[in-house]
Design a protein around this motif. Structure first.
Motif, PDB file in Angstrom:
ATOM      1  N   GLU A 377       1.797  13.652  13.418  1.00  0.00           N
ATOM      2  CA  GLU A 377       1.741  14.418  14.460  1.00  0.00           C
ATOM      3  C   GLU A 377       1.687  13.530  15.512  1.00  0.00           C
ATOM      4  O   GLU A 377       0.751  13.443  16.222  1.00  0.00           O
ATOM      5  N   PRO A 378       2.863  13.239  16.238  1.00  0.00           N
ATOM      6  CA  PRO A 378       2.893  12.224  17.423  1.00  0.00           C
ATOM      7  C   PRO A 378       2.538  13.081  18.701  1.00  0.00           C
ATOM      8  O   PRO A 378       2.857  14.390  18.910  1.00  0.00           O
ATOM      9  N   ALA A 379       1.891  12.477  19.346  1.00  0.00           N
ATOM     10  CA  ALA A 379       1.160  13.235  20.752  1.00  0.00           C
ATOM     11  C   ALA A 379       2.495  13.027  21.752  1.00  0.00           C
ATOM     12  O   ALA A 379       3.408  12.040  21.624  1.00  0.00           O
ATOM     13  N   ALA A 380       2.597  13.933  22.656  1.00  0.00           N
ATOM     14  CA  ALA A 380       3.594  14.026  23.595  1.00  0.00           C
ATOM     15  C   ALA A 380       3.048  12.980  24.726  1.00  0.00           C
ATOM     16  O   ALA A 380       2.195  12.503  24.843  1.00  0.00           O
ATOM     17  N   TYR A 383       1.896   7.735  24.695  1.00  0.00           N
ATOM     18  CA  TYR A 383       1.153   7.316  23.645  1.00  0.00           C
ATOM     19  C   TYR A 383       1.237   8.043  22.417  1.00  0.00           C
ATOM     20  O   TYR A 383       0.405   8.777  22.183  1.00  0.00           O
ATOM     21  N   PRO A 384       2.188   8.095  21.581  1.00  0.00           N
ATOM     22  CA  PRO A 384       2.512   8.811  20.380  1.00  0.00           C
ATOM     23  C   PRO A 384       1.356   8.891  19.276  1.00  0.00           C
ATOM     24  O   PRO A 384       1.271   9.549  18.526  1.00  0.00           O
ATOM     25  N   TRP A 385       0.781   7.555  19.426  1.00  0.00           N
ATOM     26  CA  TRP A 385      -0.350   7.490  18.464  1.00  0.00           C
ATOM     27  C   TRP A 385      -1.677   7.953  18.594  1.00  0.00           C
ATOM     28  O   TRP A 385      -2.657   7.690  17.750  1.00  0.00           O
TER      29      TRP A 385
END
Length: 401
Positions: A377-380, A383-385
């Motif tokens: 569930e990548p963050a927008a 910082y996708p982590w």
């Protein structure tokens, strides 16, 4: 010392040519020789250890999310948690020898008195800052197991940030990549090649591991046999390479592999067997990187237990001296000495384990035609982590030890 002064003069008759008035000079010379020997031994030990200790050329850019508001420099906390990146890679001179087969973080929490081992699969896709321009950093995507190799190779990306160059460049770039995925502060790294791994376990007299489920791996690579033609002619090899690729192509040359069999139960493993146990990944019963990560954690647990059983922590500097040409770290001697002084306390810390996988926070993906692992569930945004960071911290905090 009193015993020495009383005993030594009684035996002057063994040195008839040496007058009593000369004993002061003799004792001084003996003392000087002793001090020289101690100094030379300490210098040799330091020089041996210095072969493996590397220092960053400058502070590395942070991979962690930064607050938009400036904050004052915090007072150092002697009980602050810290992470040590544990990197296992092949021996020098082999193709891909600096790709890290094993990537783990030992996350130490002195205040909570515990350690969490976190395993990261080698196929995790990360963005590495490999070009520094007047406009800022430019990033390029790579599998996480390539970070150490890229940072160690001084020819690749010559315009990358200076912190990722030099002798510590590989470890520093690997720490950056690991921080990006975990959200944890990783101030140290320890990179060990296969030879050092085997030697360390043999020095411990082997380790004990429990295999919960037996498995067979028919395709464990035999070192040095990577180019063996298996008696195929050039025409045969051309025909094979024209029709199959990838894993099927590898398995077309069976003489390059050996068969591993590990039965369920508790086993004592020497260094060579422990390495095979930790690296095996082609078993139908227990194959793939996630199962391998669990076995690697079992090996670390076995090493920890044997270190405790043998009271081996004070002997670690001597072991590192033996392994110095096969180990690279930015852990300084003063820090190592501090940990050794705290060994009675540290070895009582319980271990918990986390393995990042597609069963929790990762998902399968593709990049440029190659298989990779991405955040489920990548963050927008930048910082996708972030979701992975939060999950890891929750797992660390909620673990019942």
């Amino acid at each position: 010392m009193k015993h020495f002064v009383w005993y030594f003069p009684q035996h002057l008759h063994f040195f008839p040519k040496l007058q009593r008035s000369d004993w002061h000079r003799f004792l001084f010379a003996l003392l000087a020789l002793t001090l020289f020997t101690i100094s030379a031994t300490a210098t040799f030990t330091w020089l041996s250890l210095s072969q493996m200790i590397v220092n960053s050329t400058e502070e590395a850019p942070s991979a962690l999310p930064q607050s938009a508001e400036p904050t004052p420099e915090p007072t150092p906390d002697p009980l602050a948690a810290y992470g040590i990146a544990l990197l296992g890679h092949g021996d020098p001179g082999h193709d891909g020898g600096l790709l890290t087969d094993s990537i783990m973080v030992a996350y130490v929490q002195p205040r909570e008195e515990r350690v969490t081992l976190i395993s990261l699969p080698r196929d995790i896709w990360v963005e590495l800052p490999l070009l520094e321009t007047d406009e800022g950093l430019e990033y390029k995507g790579y599998k996480i197991n390539a970070a150490y190799a890229i940072g160690t190779d001084q020819r690749q990306y010559p315009n990358r940030p200076k912190a990722f160059t030099g002798e510590a460049g590989g470890g520093t770039l690997a720490k950056y990549a690991i921080e990006q995925v975990t959200g944890l502060h990783i101030p140290y790294f320890l990179a060990v090649n296969f030879s050092a791994f085997e030697t360390a376990i043999d020095q411990l007299g082997g380790i004990t591991v429990t295999v919960p489920r037996g498995f067979v791996d028919d395709y464990y690579p035999i070192p040095g046999e990577e180019e063996n033609t298996c008696d195929f002619s050039e025409e045969d090899i051309e025909a094979i390479t024209a029709t199959v690729s990838g894993e099927q192509l590898e398995r077309a040359f069976p003489c390059r592999y050996e068969r591993l069999v590990f039965e369920a139960g508790t086993h004592t493993l020497d260094g060579e067997t422990a390495l095979k146990f930790a690296r095996s990944r082609h078993s139908e019963q227990s194959g793939g990187d996630f199962a391998r990560a669990a076995r690697q954690q079992a090996v670390v647990q076995g090493i920890k237990q044997q270190v405790i059983n043998l009271n081996f922590i004070p002997k670690i500097p001597g072991l590192l001296q033996t392994l110095s040409w096969n180990v690279t770290t930015d852990i300084q001697p003063s820090q190592l000495e501090e940990w050794i002084d705290q060994s009675d306390e540290l070895q009582t810390y319980p271990f918990s384990q986390i393995v990042l996988s597609t069963q929790n926070v990762l998902k399968d993906g593709r990049s440029g035609g190659q298989y990779v692992l991405l955040p489920a569930e990548p963050a927008a945004g930048e910082y996708p982590w972030l979701e992975v960071h939060q999950w890891i911290q929750t797992e660390i905090d909620s673990t019942d030890l």
